[in-house]
Design a protein around this motif. Sequence first.
Motif, PDB file in Angstrom:
ATOM      1  N   GLU A  14       0.943  -0.915  -0.040  1.00 15.17           N
ATOM      2  CA  GLU A  14      -0.203   0.169   0.341  1.00 15.17           C
ATOM      3  C   GLU A  14       0.649   1.217  -0.281  1.00 15.17           C
ATOM      4  N   ALA A  15       1.825   0.731   1.052  1.00 17.28           N
ATOM      5  CA  ALA A  15       2.828   2.738   0.847  1.00 17.28           C
ATOM      6  C   ALA A  15       3.537   2.802  -1.225  1.00 17.28           C
ATOM      7  N   GLU A  16       3.098   1.451  -1.239  1.00 13.34           N
ATOM      8  CA  GLU A  16       4.346   2.120  -3.050  1.00 13.34           C
ATOM      9  C   GLU A  16       2.691   2.110  -4.184  1.00 13.34           C
ATOM     10  N   SER A  63       8.760  10.247   2.173  1.00 11.60           N
ATOM     11  CA  SER A  63       7.773  10.085   2.663  1.00 11.60           C
ATOM     12  C   SER A  63       7.159   7.981   2.457  1.00 11.60           C
ATOM     13  N   TYR A  64       7.638   7.662   1.400  1.00 11.76           N
ATOM     14  CA  TYR A  64       7.557   6.223   0.686  1.00 11.76           C
ATOM     15  C   TYR A  64       8.418   5.619   1.502  1.00 11.76           C
ATOM     16  N   ALA A 124       9.996   6.049   4.348  1.00  8.04           N
ATOM     17  CA  ALA A 124       9.672   5.766   5.594  1.00  8.04           C
ATOM     18  C   ALA A 124       7.894   5.205   5.845  1.00  8.04           C
ATOM     19  N   ALA A 125       7.542   4.582   5.177  1.00 11.75           N
ATOM     20  CA  ALA A 125       6.373   4.104   5.306  1.00 11.75           C
ATOM     21  C   ALA A 125       6.650   2.402   4.454  1.00 11.75           C
ATOM     22  N   THR A 126       7.424   2.112   4.739  1.00 20.31           N
ATOM     23  CA  THR A 126       7.836   1.165   3.807  1.00 20.31           C
ATOM     24  C   THR A 126       8.923   0.596   4.356  1.00 20.31           C
ATOM     25  N   ASP A 127       9.469  -1.191   5.144  1.00 22.50           N
ATOM     26  CA  ASP A 127      10.428  -1.498   5.573  1.00 22.50           C
ATOM     27  C   ASP A 127      11.478  -1.677   4.578  1.00 22.50           C
TER      28      ASP A 127
END
Length: 141
Positions: free
Chosen positions: A14-16, A61-62, A64-67
């Motif tokens: 979802e982050a991507e 932001s991306y 930061a939102a995904t591992d």
Amino acid sequence: MYWPVPASWTPRDEAELVAGWRLWLELADRAWPTAAWDGTPAGAVAQLRDLLAACDEIETSYRAATDAPSAGFLRLVQGLVVTAGTAIGLWWDDFDQLDSERAALLHDDLARFAEQAEEVLTLLAVHGGWTRLDEVRRRPA
């Protein structure tokens, strides 16, 4: 300079998908100057400078939102930065009005970026699931 756009893109999470959507929105109207353009090359690339700031914020932001950020998506963003950066680097401080020769050169630089932006927009729309919105965006006014 031209950065190749991949043939396919699949959002891994979802982050991507959100980052791709944000990138699509930013690109949708930034390739060419607006009607408010002052007639200078620096004014023409001002939107590209704003786009670079947006790309930086989207990428930050991306990440930061995904591992595990997708290298493919990051290459999409970075390719836009490289191509836009080339035009910006040539024109950012040129505040003289254009003559026909310089206008043609500026147009070529902007067209190169616009071509890449359109390819990225299509890629994001097709593989992100918002093709119908892209069709509406492309419809003549």
